[in-house]
Design an enzyme around this catalytic site. Structure first.
Site, PDB file in Angstrom:
ATOM      1  N   CYS B 399       5.127   7.143  -1.444  1.00 26.31           N
ATOM      2  CA  CYS B 399       4.453   6.612  -2.620  1.00 26.31           C
ATOM      3  C   CYS B 399       4.310   7.640  -3.733  1.00 26.31           C
ATOM      4  CB  CYS B 399       3.109   6.025  -2.233  1.00 26.31           C
ATOM      5  SG  CYS B 399       1.987   7.210  -1.516  1.00 26.31           S
ATOM      6  N   HIS B 443      -2.763   6.714  -0.628  1.00 25.07           N
ATOM      7  CA  HIS B 443      -1.777   6.085  -1.489  1.00 25.07           C
ATOM      8  C   HIS B 443      -1.871   6.666  -2.892  1.00 25.07           C
ATOM      9  CE1 HIS B 443       1.169   3.124  -2.379  1.00 25.07           C
ATOM     10  NE2 HIS B 443       0.396   2.358  -3.141  1.00 25.07           N
ATOM     11  N   ASP B 460       2.122  -0.551  -9.302  1.00 23.54           N
ATOM     12  CA  ASP B 460       2.364   0.138  -8.029  1.00 23.54           C
ATOM     13  C   ASP B 460       3.838   0.047  -7.696  1.00 23.54           C
ATOM     14  OD1 ASP B 460       2.375   1.258  -5.579  1.00 23.54           O
ATOM     15  OD2 ASP B 460       0.783   0.014  -4.729  1.00 23.54           O
TER      16      ASP B 460
END
Lengths: 316, 646
Positions: B399, B443, B460
């Site tokens: 991520c 994250h 995202d």
């Protein structure tokens, strides 16, 4: 807790029959974790809780591996006792106040060495023994005899914590055996000399002697005494013994009636016991006469006489 | 020499526990395990010399001194490091206090517990191998301590461990895994810090994700948001130096106009790290005990790392409208030089998309369709132009790579952008009725300021590459094999590539099935095996019974396979027993003639029979080696021999 344990044990022992010999199997073997085993279980539990909390997968593996090891230890401890045979051996008598040996023989006919411990009852001093594969061993547990008479073997506990010390496999045995406590010898010198003899010993003046029994060959036995027929059949040297005495020797009478009525039972027996020993020591032939019992000269007379003294009860 | 040393069980125990704490040399401040190892060695010397142990009055102050040193170097006595350190210290001192077998057993049990310590730090296959070695050493020491012979003890230990291995595997698979901790977490002290660092560079989050420590826990009042809506924000990074994102300026103040969305109220419990705790996006009013910082971040009023609990209300899917000054916009657009190709692509996207929303659509589509892969082990980005390398050649990342790249692209296209780090998702614990968020949920995502509507929009990119990551969590979303991936460095030969890929796949399988085996996977396995549709007492019992009996098969085999005693030995034993029943005691040292001699007083026929049997025995035993059949026949006759039963 202790009370509960005692009553549980009594119940357990009550269920067991008295046996002269036996073989340990499923029905007889009990298994409990030892203190160390419980500690290790606790460790497994702690590791498991930690694994849950931190989500550590390998810690689960550790916890469960310890559990698995405990289960294997159960089987291995069980194997230490399973299939073990035991036989009661006759115990030798001792005088009151001495330690007699309760003798038991363990037979290991498996190909597995066993590490065992044995003790009388719950508190006795344990005896260790290492039984190699296919071997036998006799164990003697000392038992203090405090009063005259016949003492049954105590219940025995046989256990093993091998190989890990995590589990304890144990079994109770109720051996059908006994040891005799002979009366404590009390010197009785006034009746020890030949002159105090009463009654008549059988004096056999002639050369003809009566055959009495066969006994082991001793050095010095004459060829005439050897039992040739036995030698022919069995390749064993055996001598004949004759009932008659060497010339000039008489049979001494050791009798209950030697004492006045004021002397009580135990004192009489103690004195008679001492006199039996004196006769045995001197090689003197004797005849023991108790109410209802007569022990004539014969092989193993000492044991018979002492047993009679040990077990004597006044006929009511 | 070594053998005679090890004959002492105590020595074996010392050796085994020393082996167990060896890996802690790498995981704790090294002076501590070193000290304990020295103590164990000293104890071994004392044991060898049968010397007197130091008294308790000397040991206790020393122990306190060591604990003091521990406190100075670790600042804690609890938690992972502190707990492990304290335990090994206690182990060292316990060894000096061990005299009887019971003490040594306690030491050994402590060793079993300590074997779990390295696993808290590392769960790699290597750690598993070391666990097996530790267990072997401990089991072996246990055997010797309890009095087994040294000869063959290692073999016995191995045998016992391999017999318990299937049991362990079955329990490992079927024993219920709770989705969360055992006891209700919100009231518990065992919450680790949120663990995010002050800056973000490639690798900083993927490291965190490999840990499974609980980060914080949440209870929702009524409505529970979908997992994909749970964005827990902790920190904002607004400055990029070409490799690393940092928080440089922040805003001094911020006027926010919230719009839309629905309210969700929750209470969160966690250990603050640097006075920060996560907030569910977006929390409108500051919870008691802290303030809302610009950027919708929660800062506690008090510093400290005690467990903190707060109530808050959050506007799910709300609009985060705020006005950015010219200077602020410039700040959020700043980029260091470099990465020319990416800059060009960004401008191209901007031209294609038209407005900001169009740019975001184009960007997400690029990530979705551009052959990007989501992986925990991306190739190293070592070039000057890290973003270019990621966007055009390696295309594998976690991520933080995606967030970094997207924020860069947005800035390159002239849009204010920043990175938000925190946690995404969580796992519901049905026992405690709360949501558990773990380190593995860490994250990073991007916020882009749209000039048209004047709002910070959450984007995202990871969701575009690996939609499962956001919908189901990390563990479900890392694909097992990526053979189709273009791996960095074209010159890599095919076989090396295959080796590397297999190695990665094995590592992933380990991660997936051993380290990451959790309640969800367990449930799937239960269903697949047809054990039941849920993991409850009934199905677990069934699974334990079935699996346990399968796992006990090796035990049963061992039980059945009794090595048989040779017939001659067995027969002699039989004879001895038969004679014992007649009161004739034969000892092991008696030869056949001795036995015969002792048995003279048997009745005539028995005696003759015994004599024949013993004669044959002597012939087979001492004269010529017996044929097996002959020996067995003889044994049969021995079994028929029953003296005294005419």
């Amino acid at each position: 807790m202790l009370l509960f344990r005692k009553s549980l044990q009594r119940w357990l022992l009550g269920r067991l029959p008295l046996q002269r010999a036996g073989r340990l199997g499923q029905k007889r073997i009990y298994l409990l974790p030892t203190r160390f085993g419980l500690l290790l279980l606790l460790v497994a539990l702690a590791v498991w809780v930690g694994a849950l909390n931190y989500a550590v997968s390998l810690a689960y593996a550790l916890a469960f591996w310890i559990i698995g090891l405990m289960l294997v230890a159960v089987l291995m401890a069980y194997r230490q006792l399973s299939g073990l045979s035991w036989t009661v051996l006759p115990g030798e008598g001792v005088f009151v106040g001495q330690h007699a040996d309760c003798r038991i023989r363990l037979d290991n006919d498996s190909a597995l060495a066993r590490r065992l411990q044995l003790r009388a009852g719950q508190e006795g001093e344990p005896l260790s023994c290492l039984l190699a594969a296919g071997s036998s061993q006799s164990l003697a547990l000392p038992l203090l005899l405090a009063r005259r008479g016949r003492h049954a073997y105590p219940a025995l506990q046989l256990w093993s914590t091998a190989p890990f010390g995590l589990m304890r496999a144990f079994a109770w045995l109720r051996p059908d055996g006994h040891v005799l406590a002979y009366p404590l010898p009390v010197p009785d010198r006034e009746r020890n000399d030949l002159h105090s003899e009463q009654g008549s010993g059988r004096q056999s003046g002639d050369d003809e002697e009566d055959f009495s029994h066969l006994a082991e060959y001793r050095q010095g036995d004459t060829p005439r005494q050897i039992a040739w027929s036995v030698l022919a059949r069995r390749d064993v040297l055996v001598s004949k013994r004759f009932a008659s005495q060497p010339r000039g020797q008489s049979i001494r009478q050791l009798a209950w009636q030697d004492y006045p009525a004021t002397v009580d039972v135990e004192s009489r027996l103690s004195r008679l016991c001492w006199r039996v020993q004196q006769c045995e020591k001197a090689g003197q032939h004797y005849r023991l006469h108790l109410p209802g019992v007569l022990i004539e000269p014969q092989p193993q007379q000492r044991e018979l006489a002492l047993a009679a003294l040990a077990e004597f009860q006044l006929p009511s | 020499m070594i053998r005679s040393l090890l004959r002492q069980g105590e020595m074996a125990v010392l050796l085994a526990v020393a082996l167990v704490i060896l890996p802690l040399l790498l995981l704790l401040p090294p002076w501590l395990p070193m000290l304990v190892l020295c103590m164990l060695a000293l104890r071994a010397v004392l044991l060898r010399r049968q010397a007197v142990l130091p008294s308790l009055y000397l040991l206790l102050p020393l122990l306190l001194l060591a604990i003091g040193g521990l406190w100075l170097s670790l600042n804690t006595l609890v938690g992972r490091e502190g707990g492990a350190a304290l335990l090994i210290l206690l182990l060292g001192f316990k060894s000096f206090e061990s005299r009887q077998q019971r003490d040594w057993q306690v030491l050994l049990a402590l060793g079993f517990f300590l074997a779990a310590m390295p696993l808290l730090f590392d769960q790699s296959p290597l750690a598993a191998v070391w666990l097996a070695i530790s267990l072997l050493a401990l089991t072996w020491a246990m055997l010797i301590l309890s009095g087994e012979m040294v000869e063959g003890s290692l073999r016995s230990a191995m045998q016992a461990l391999s017999l318990s291995l299937p049991l362990m595997l079955v329990l490992f698979v079927v024993m219920p895994r709770l989705p969360g901790p055992l006891w209700s977490m919100p009231h518990d002290q065992h919450v680790a810090g949120t663990g995010l660092s002050d800056s973000m560079e490639p690798g900083s989050i993927s490291q965190l994700v490999q840990q499974q420590e609980p980060a914080f826990s949440v209870v929702f009042a009524e409505r529970v948001p979908a997992v994909s809506e749970m964005y827990w924000r902790i920190m904002i990074f607004d400055d990029f130096d070409g490799r690393r994102w940092q928080n440089v300026r922040g805003l001094s103040s911020e006027t926010v106009r919230w719009q839309g969305g629905r309210l969700v109220s929750y209470s969160l419990t966690g250990k603050p790290s640097k006075a920060r705790l996560p907030l569910l996006e977006y929390t409108v009013t500051a919870p008691a005990g802290g303030v809302l910082e610009p950027g919708n971040l929660f800062k506690l009023a008090r510093d400290g790392d005690e467990l903190f609990r707060f109530q808050a209300e959050s506007l799910l899917a709300g609009h985060y409208r705020t006005v950015l000054s010219r200077a602020d916009q410039d700040f959020y657009r700043h980029l260091p030089p470099g990465n020319p190709a990416s800059r060009q692509l960004a401008l191209q996207w901007r031209a294609q998309g038209g407005d900001g929303a169009g740019f975001i659509r184009t960007a997400l589509q690029y990530f979705r369709l551009g052959g990007f892969a989501y992986t925990l082990q991306p190739p190293l980005l070592n070039s000057e132009d890290g973003i270019d390398q990621f966007m055009f050649s390696s295309r594998q990342g976690f991520c933080e790579h995606y967030a970094s790249a997207l924020a860069f692209m947005a800035r390159a296209a002239g849009m204010p952008a920043r990175i938000v780090t925190g946690y995404q998702g969580g796992q519901f614990n049905p026992v405690g009725q709360f949501w558990q968020v773990r380190s593995s949920d860490a994250h990073a995502w991007v916020e882009i300021w749209l000039a048209e509507s004047g709002e910070w929009l959450r984007v995202d990119p990871t969701a575009a590459v690996a939609p499962d990551r956001v919908a189901q969590g990390v563990s479900q979303s890392i694909p097992a094999m990526q053979p189709q991936l273009p791996v960095l460095g074209r010159s890599m030969p095919g076989w090396l590539l295959r080796v590397q890929q297999n190695w990665q796949a094995a590592g992933f399988a380990w991660q997936q099935w051993v380290v990451g085996y959790d309640a969800g996977k367990q449930l799937n396995l239960y269903r697949w095996l047809g054990l039941g549709d849920q993991v409850d007492s009934g199905t677990v019992l069934r699974a334990v019974l079935i699996g346990g009996s399968l796992a006990c098969l090796p035990l049963l085999l061992l039980w059945r396979r009794r090595p048989s005693v040779p017939p001659l030995q067995q027969g002699r034993h039989r004879l001895v027993q038969a004679l014992a029943a007649m009161g004739i005691v034969v000892v092991d040292s008696d030869g056949p003639l001795d036995i015969l001699n002792k048995a003279r007083r048997l009745p005539e026929p028995d005696y003759r029979q015994l004599k024949a049997l013993l004669k044959e025995y002597a012939a087979m035993r001492y004269r010529q080696p017996a044929a097996p059949q002959q020996a067995r026949q003889w044994l049969r006759r021995v079994k028929a021999f029953r003296p005294g039963r005419q």
